[in-house]
Structure formats: structure tokens, C-alpha cells
Design a protein around this motif. Sequence first.
Motif, PDB file in Angstrom:
ATOM      1  N   ILE A   2       0.847  -1.180   0.000  1.00 28.85           N
ATOM      2  CA  ILE A   2       0.000   0.000   0.000  1.00 28.85           C
ATOM      3  C   ILE A   2       0.888   1.237   0.000  1.00 28.85           C
ATOM      4  CG2 ILE A   2      -1.813   1.271   1.213  1.00 28.85           C
ATOM      5  CD1 ILE A   2      -2.465  -1.373   2.689  1.00 28.85           C
ATOM      6  N   VAL A   3       0.568   2.175  -0.860  1.00 32.35           N
ATOM      7  CA  VAL A   3       1.185   3.493  -0.804  1.00 32.35           C
ATOM      8  C   VAL A   3       0.147   4.389  -0.147  1.00 32.35           C
ATOM      9  CG1 VAL A   3       2.121   5.426  -2.113  1.00 32.35           C
ATOM     10  CG2 VAL A   3       2.575   3.069  -2.864  1.00 32.35           C
ATOM     11  N   GLU A  14       1.983  13.309   4.209  1.00 31.09           N
ATOM     12  CA  GLU A  14       3.191  12.526   3.967  1.00 31.09           C
ATOM     13  C   GLU A  14       2.820  11.247   3.247  1.00 31.09           C
ATOM     14  OE1 GLU A  14       4.815  11.785   7.875  1.00 31.09           O
ATOM     15  OE2 GLU A  14       3.712   9.924   8.045  1.00 31.09           O
ATOM     16  N   VAL A  15       3.792  10.717   2.534  1.00 36.78           N
ATOM     17  CA  VAL A  15       3.583   9.468   1.809  1.00 36.78           C
ATOM     18  C   VAL A  15       4.467   8.405   2.446  1.00 36.78           C
ATOM     19  CG1 VAL A  15       5.326  10.009   0.054  1.00 36.78           C
ATOM     20  CG2 VAL A  15       3.521   8.398  -0.484  1.00 36.78           C
ATOM     21  N   VAL A  41       2.142  15.571  -2.936  1.00 37.22           N
ATOM     22  CA  VAL A  41       3.110  14.848  -2.104  1.00 37.22           C
ATOM     23  C   VAL A  41       3.679  13.630  -2.842  1.00 37.22           C
ATOM     24  CG1 VAL A  41       1.533  13.354  -0.783  1.00 37.22           C
ATOM     25  CG2 VAL A  41       3.608  14.184   0.274  1.00 37.22           C
ATOM     26  N   LEU A  42       2.865  12.965  -3.669  1.00 37.35           N
ATOM     27  CA  LEU A  42       3.371  11.850  -4.473  1.00 37.35           C
ATOM     28  C   LEU A  42       4.408  12.336  -5.479  1.00 37.35           C
ATOM     29  CD1 LEU A  42       0.092   9.865  -5.106  1.00 37.35           C
ATOM     30  CD2 LEU A  42       2.124   8.977  -3.955  1.00 37.35           C
ATOM     31  N   ARG A  43       4.106  13.456  -6.133  1.00 38.45           N
ATOM     32  CA  ARG A  43       5.054  14.017  -7.107  1.00 38.45           C
ATOM     33  C   ARG A  43       6.337  14.468  -6.414  1.00 38.45           C
ATOM     34  NH1 ARG A  43       2.739  15.257 -12.282  1.00 38.45           N
ATOM     35  NH2 ARG A  43       0.486  14.876 -12.277  1.00 38.45           N
ATOM     36  N   ASP A  44       6.191  15.149  -5.262  1.00 41.01           N
ATOM     37  CA  ASP A  44       7.370  15.615  -4.519  1.00 41.01           C
ATOM     38  C   ASP A  44       8.266  14.452  -4.101  1.00 41.01           C
ATOM     39  OD1 ASP A  44       6.464  18.207  -4.799  1.00 41.01           O
ATOM     40  OD2 ASP A  44       5.806  18.407  -2.706  1.00 41.01           O
ATOM     41  N   ALA A  45       7.652  13.326  -3.758  1.00 40.30           N
ATOM     42  CA  ALA A  45       8.409  12.145  -3.333  1.00 40.30           C
ATOM     43  C   ALA A  45       8.953  11.352  -4.515  1.00 40.30           C
ATOM     44  CB  ALA A  45       7.525  11.246  -2.471  1.00 40.30           C
ATOM     45  N   ALA A  65      12.368   1.086  -4.908  1.00 44.25           N
ATOM     46  CA  ALA A  65      13.423   1.660  -4.065  1.00 44.25           C
ATOM     47  C   ALA A  65      12.908   1.976  -2.668  1.00 44.25           C
ATOM     48  CB  ALA A  65      13.988   2.918  -4.719  1.00 44.25           C
ATOM     49  N   ALA A  66      11.644   2.368  -2.550  1.00 44.61           N
ATOM     50  CA  ALA A  66      11.063   2.673  -1.243  1.00 44.61           C
ATOM     51  C   ALA A  66      10.684   1.405  -0.480  1.00 44.61           C
ATOM     52  CB  ALA A  66       9.830   3.559  -1.413  1.00 44.61           C
TER      53      ALA A  66
END
Length: 110
Positions: A2-3, A14-15, A41-45, A65-66
Motif C-alpha cells: 500500500i502506498v 506525507e507518503v 506529495v506523491l510528485r514531490d516524493a 526503491a522505497a
Amino acid sequence: MIVEVVGGADERPEVRVVDVDDLTRLHLALGAVTDEEADGVLRDAGLGRVQDAQTGVLDVAALRAAAEPQAGSEDWAERWDAMLAKTRESGWLSDDGSSVQVHVESAAGA
């Protein structure tokens, strides 16, 4: 896997990537955030974007990677590849394999 995008009126959203060992499902869960906040926030991350209220698009390399450093099983990479193969069969993986469409669900209780 889950994201999650969570946050509230008084805090910056936050993501986080959770349930990384459950590769039988993949979705985007939005807490108390607007679609615009979640998209930002998804784009920033570097993890993706919100396409519309029902669909998100995640970057495959950034998601891996996350998630992979949190994985708890030795066969995680093989199960990751199997998950991507299934998303390709379902038509959710981009032609070049760089992004995957996911369903958006509410995580208001997160």
C-alpha cells in the motif's frame, strides 16, 4: 503493498509505503487529504501522481526503491517481479514498464 498518503488540516501530508511483503495487492490509500494534496506529495516524493479520484499512477523504480529495504523475505525480488507480471497481464503496467496504474482507496482511519 500500500502506498499511503496521510495527514490532516494542521500537518503536511506525507507518503509512506507499507505492507511491503504483501505483493498480492497494490493500491494507493488516501487519508484525510484532498486529491490535489495527495498528487503534490506523491510528485514531490517521486513516487507518482493521482490521475483521478479512482486511479493513481506509481513510478515502478521509485516504488521498488522505497519498498525493498523494508522487505522481510529473501524471495521478495522474485515476488515483486511476479506482481509486475500480473499487472502487465491486467493492462495496468505501462508499455515501457516504468509506471503502474493502481486503484485509489480511502485510508481515512490511517
